[in-house]
Scaffold this motif. Structure first.
Motif, PDB file in Angstrom:
ATOM      1  N   LEU A   1      68.647 112.191 161.954  1.00  0.00           N
ATOM      2  CA  LEU A   1      68.569 111.413 160.722  1.00  0.00           C
ATOM      3  C   LEU A   1      68.062 112.283 159.569  1.00  0.00           C
ATOM      4  O   LEU A   1      68.579 112.221 158.448  1.00  0.00           O
ATOM      5  N   VAL A   2      67.073 113.095 159.848  1.00  0.00           N
ATOM      6  CA  VAL A   2      66.494 113.959 158.821  1.00  0.00           C
ATOM      7  C   VAL A   2      67.495 115.021 158.381  1.00  0.00           C
ATOM      8  O   VAL A   2      67.739 115.229 157.182  1.00  0.00           O
ATOM      9  N   MET A   3      68.102 115.713 159.362  1.00  0.00           N
ATOM     10  CA  MET A   3      68.984 116.835 159.050  1.00  0.00           C
ATOM     11  C   MET A   3      70.288 116.396 158.394  1.00  0.00           C
ATOM     12  O   MET A   3      70.905 117.180 157.674  1.00  0.00           O
ATOM     13  N   SER A   4      70.716 115.181 158.643  1.00  0.00           N
ATOM     14  CA  SER A   4      71.945 114.698 158.011  1.00  0.00           C
ATOM     15  C   SER A   4      71.697 114.193 156.593  1.00  0.00           C
ATOM     16  O   SER A   4      72.646 113.827 155.894  1.00  0.00           O
ATOM     17  N   ASN A   5      70.464 114.190 156.178  1.00  0.00           N
ATOM     18  CA  ASN A   5      70.118 113.732 154.830  1.00  0.00           C
ATOM     19  C   ASN A   5      69.228 114.760 154.135  1.00  0.00           C
ATOM     20  O   ASN A   5      68.125 114.460 153.670  1.00  0.00           O
ATOM     21  N   ILE A   6      69.744 115.972 154.083  1.00  0.00           N
ATOM     22  CA  ILE A   6      68.995 117.055 153.442  1.00  0.00           C
ATOM     23  C   ILE A   6      68.766 116.758 151.965  1.00  0.00           C
ATOM     24  O   ILE A   6      67.779 117.207 151.376  1.00  0.00           O
ATOM     25  N   TRP A   7      69.659 116.015 151.353  1.00  0.00           N
ATOM     26  CA  TRP A   7      69.477 115.640 149.946  1.00  0.00           C
ATOM     27  C   TRP A   7      68.153 114.925 149.721  1.00  0.00           C
ATOM     28  O   TRP A   7      67.582 114.988 148.632  1.00  0.00           O
ATOM     29  N   LEU A   8      67.637 114.278 150.786  1.00  0.00           N
ATOM     30  CA  LEU A   8      66.376 113.546 150.675  1.00  0.00           C
ATOM     31  C   LEU A   8      65.223 114.324 151.306  1.00  0.00           C
ATOM     32  O   LEU A   8      64.134 114.408 150.729  1.00  0.00           O
ATOM     33  N   PHE A   9      65.480 114.896 152.477  1.00  0.00           N
ATOM     34  CA  PHE A   9      64.398 115.537 153.228  1.00  0.00           C
ATOM     35  C   PHE A   9      64.371 117.058 153.048  1.00  0.00           C
ATOM     36  O   PHE A   9      63.685 117.758 153.802  1.00  0.00           O
TER      37      PHE A   9
END
Length: 453
Positions: free
Chosen positions: A314-322
């Motif tokens: 979940l974290v790695m697929s949302n690098i724009w956020l994390f």
């Protein structure tokens, strides 16, 4: 109403995160299927004959100490062994295989394909090795090529005679099984990748004279490459074979301070060594700025994301956020931190002549591996802002930057060289930016105060 709105917004937000994690980043299960290559026509089994050949290559002490300082006798023996051992490649397939001696010690095999309209590709490896320091730390002598049930112990097994051996054995076996390939390709074996550039430069020049050379490009270049990594990412159970698509720039900077002599019974403060020590401390304690998300590391992270487990997926697929969190995690280890910034390492330092005499000079060499997305001038500007020679008392930052930029613009290749010739040279020589030793000399007889500038 307020909390209901908050809940709706949160639900939408969470849905976006989960959609990216499990729909956008979907695993490609086909990558785990076995290769369809048949073993009926060829065999690359690592048998005793191949082991002896590899050991023989490793036993040549092809050491490169520095530019034009190499063990040329051993390099010549190694080159001759390669030519003799793989002589059948040229004699049996003379219709489409040629061998060229380049820069006296390097070799270039040319295998002409049936379809000349296809872009050729290039394999490259080097036969020279770095010195084997501190022999007491070696389990076996570094050039004995001792083997046990699991390992071969020798300098050059990984860098880079292992690749050289594998490429030549694969070439020999391929031609034996299939004959002339459809696509032209080359195998370049250089002799001074570790210290110098004449081998790579000679091969680059030769290739630039070929029909495709002036305005064409290779389909791909395969050189030293990287390693197969295991347990790099938490929850990832599969090993990762890293494919190198870019290489950092490389530069060494030498800082040197010269001062008047004196006796240690009447010391001036600080001494040349003291000034340099403060500079070294600042260089090591202040990192170059992170370039996370601007280089090829982003493709690597996106590539492994579908194979991670929750919540890391979940974290790695949302690098724009994390992104900031990932950047911080990468910075915790030197190996991963180097993916996102220009690395700075003080590798050499010297100064002083006698224990009771004030040093008249001191010098330190700083090695930078420049980030893919960071221009060298920017790295130098950042290094200057770190005040490596303490601008408060001794040197204006701008003097460093100006001097660096003037020198860094020189290149080993002239403007008349084709783009292919330059790219081949960079690939064979190991770096996309050439190693250039830059020396900055600072002389002072008295402290320079801030008010005097």
């Amino acid at each position: 109403m307020f909390w209901k709105t908050i809940l709706i917004v949160f639900s939408i937000f969470l849905s976006i995160l989960l959609y990216r994690a499990y729909v956008v980043f979907t695993p490609d299960k086909t990558i785990f299927e076995s290769c369809l290559s048949s073993t009926a026509n060829h065999s690359l089994k690592f048998d005793q004959n191949r082991l002896r050949t590899f050991q023989k290559l490793l036993q040549f002490q092809t050491i490169s100490y520095e530019v034009n300082k190499q063990n040329f006798d051993e390099i010549k023996k190694c080159r001759n062994f390669i030519k003799e051992h793989y002589h059948d490649l040229v004699t049996n397939y003379s219709e489409f295989v040629d061998l060229y001696d380049i820069a006296e010690y390097s070799l270039l095999y040319s295998i002409q394909g049936k379809n000349l309209n296809l872009k050729p590709f290039l394999f490259s490896a080097h036969m020279d090795v770095v010195p084997a320091r501190d022999l007491n730390r070696w389990k076996y002598p570094p050039f004995d090529a001792h083997t046990d049930k699991d390992f071969i112990y020798a300098r050059g097994t990984l860098d880079d005679k292992g690749n050289l051996f594998a490429m030549m054995e694969a070439l020999k076996e391929y031609l034996h099984a299939y004959g002339q390939p459809s696509r032209t390709f080359y195998v370049a074996l250089t002799h001074n990748e570790e210290a110098g550039h004449s081998g790579a430069m000679g091969i680059a020049h030769h290739l630039s004279q070929q029909p495709f050379g002036h305005n064409g490009q290779f389909e791909f270049v395969l050189d030293e490459g990287t390693t197969i990594l295991e347990e790099v990412f938490p929850t990832l159970n599969n090993p990762i074979a890293i494919i190198g698509v870019a290489e950092k720039g490389y530069m060494s900077i030498k800082y040197r301070i010269a001062m008047a002599s004196g006796h240690s019974s009447m010391p001036s403060a600080p001494t040349a060594i003291g000034i340099l020590a403060r500079a070294v401390d600042k260089l090591e304690s202040t990192l170059q700025p992170s370039q996370f998300g601007r280089g090829p590391e982003l493709s690597l992270l996106h590539g492994v994301t579908p194979y991670l487990k929750f919540p890391l997926r979940l974290v790695m697929s949302n690098i724009w956020l994390f992104g900031p969190v990932i950047e911080w995690v990468l910075s915790r280890k030197p190996g991963t931190d180097a993916l996102q910034r220009t690395s700075t390492a003080v590798t050499l330092i010297s100064g002083g002549e006698k224990e009771n005499i004030l040093p008249t000079s001191a010098s330190a060499t700083v090695n930078l591996f420049n980030d893919f997305s960071n221009e060298l001038e920017k790295s130098l500007s950042t290094a200057a802002r770190k005040e490596p020679l303490d601008t408060t008392n001794y040197l204006a930052c701008q003097c460093i930057v100006t001097e660096f930029i003037k020198i860094i613009r020189y290149t080993w290749l002239s403007k008349k060289d084709s783009s292919l010739e330059q790219s081949v040279f960079f690939s064979l020589n190991g770096y996309s930016t050439l190693n250039k030793m830059i020396e900055l000399t600072v002389t002072r007889d008295k402290p320079v105060l801030a008010s005097e500038r």
